[in-house]
Design a protein around this motif. Structure first.
Motif: not given
Length: 303
Positions: A23-30, A36-38, A52-61, A65-68
């Motif tokens: 929750q270190g960079s919690w934001n109202y949009e996502r 999670w990405a971190y 390219e693969d790493r950038a695509a994976a990071l963008e994917r994540h 996302f939001n849960t306890h």
């Protein structure tokens, strides 16, 4: 044949540690997407070699996302297993990975609050506060040590469970297992909170209902006590024998309420606060309102 790529235990430990900052960079949009990405970065670096693969994976994540924050760990473990399968050529696409995350975060979020906020935390807090109020330094030390031990252990073992179970863990979500856990934890949590109401919520009504002058011999005659320590000893003995401290017995409204149902006022105040929260009243407004009412009633000698 290409060598199979596997996440090492060191990678998984790094991910587990990073997930404590979900929750270190919690934001109202996502919401928790940044944390999670971190958390996923060590896995992305291990599994994908090209920029390219790493950038695509990071963008994917970086999707929503939001849960306890603590029950995110089994979801993280399953996602690691899916990413590992994808990196080794399995037909796992972005939709499948995001679908598993979204499908798990809802059911698991429901067990986080009753288990951690309403059960574990109140129990540890009550124990630690009792020790602290008695003047023991063990109070805050016990709370800090055991709370972090419980949450960190839970996050590590559930992440490992999710990683080893892979996508098979989602089969349990359609059954009643999580619902049973949620119901049981909620009942236990509400029981603990109910037991703590009388201990931590205090209301005293001061209006005098009656004032009765006691007969001689029913109270301590302070003027005729022996001098020095002997007088103090005699006063304690008479008080233990049931003598009143003064010749006038005063009965307050609080005394009558305690004879009726001890702890009735704190219970009613707690139920009122819960009702206001259910009506979507802001907790800040409730706190400010209680502060204003408390100060006003004190100035009016009602409390």
């Amino acid at each position: 044949m290409a060598q199979e790529i596997k996440l090492t235990k060191r990678d998984r430990i790094a991910i587990w540690w990073r997930s404590t900052f979900l929750q270190g960079s919690w934001n109202y949009e996502r919401m928790q997407n940044g944390g999670w990405a971190y958390s996923m970065i060590p896995a992305i670096k291990r599994l994908y070699k090209t920029k390219e693969d790493r950038a695509a994976a990071l963008e994917r994540h970086l999707e929503f996302f939001n849960t306890h924050p603590y029950v995110a760990s089994p979801i993280l473990g399953v996602t690691l297993a899916l990413e590992e399968e994808r990196a080794n050529g399995a037909p796992v696409d972005d939709v499948a990975i995001q679908g598993v995350k979204v499908g798990m975060m809802g059911p698991l979020a429901g067990i986080g609050d009753p288990v951690f906020w309403f059960t574990v935390k109140p129990i540890l807090g009550a124990l630690a506060a009792s020790l602290a109020m008695a003047g023991s330094i063990l109070g805050p030390m016990i709370y800090f040590f055991f709370w972090n031990l419980i949450r960190m252990s839970f996050m590590w073992y559930t992440q490992e469970f999710g990683y080893k179970a892979g996508s098979k863990i989602t089969d349990d979500l359609s059954g009643g297992f999580l619902q049973d856990i949620t119901k049981g934890a909620s009942i236990l949590g509400m029981f603990i909170l109910g037991a703590l109401v009388n201990r931590w919520v205090s209301i005293t009504f001061t209006p005098i209902v009656s004032s009765v002058k006691l007969s001689e011999g029913a109270y301590i005659d302070w003027g005729n006590l022996p001098a020095g320590t002997a007088g103090i000893k005699t006063a304690f003995e008479q008080f233990d024998a049931g003598l009143s401290l003064s010749e006038v017995e005063i009965t307050t409204l609080q005394d009558n309420l305690d004879m009726l149902i001890p702890g009735l006022a704190p219970l009613l105040l707690t139920l009122l606060s819960m009702w206001l929260l259910k009506k979507k009243v802001s907790p800040i407004i409730i706190i400010f309102g209680l502060f204003v009412v408390g100060v006003t009633f004190h100035l009016l000698n009602i409390m």
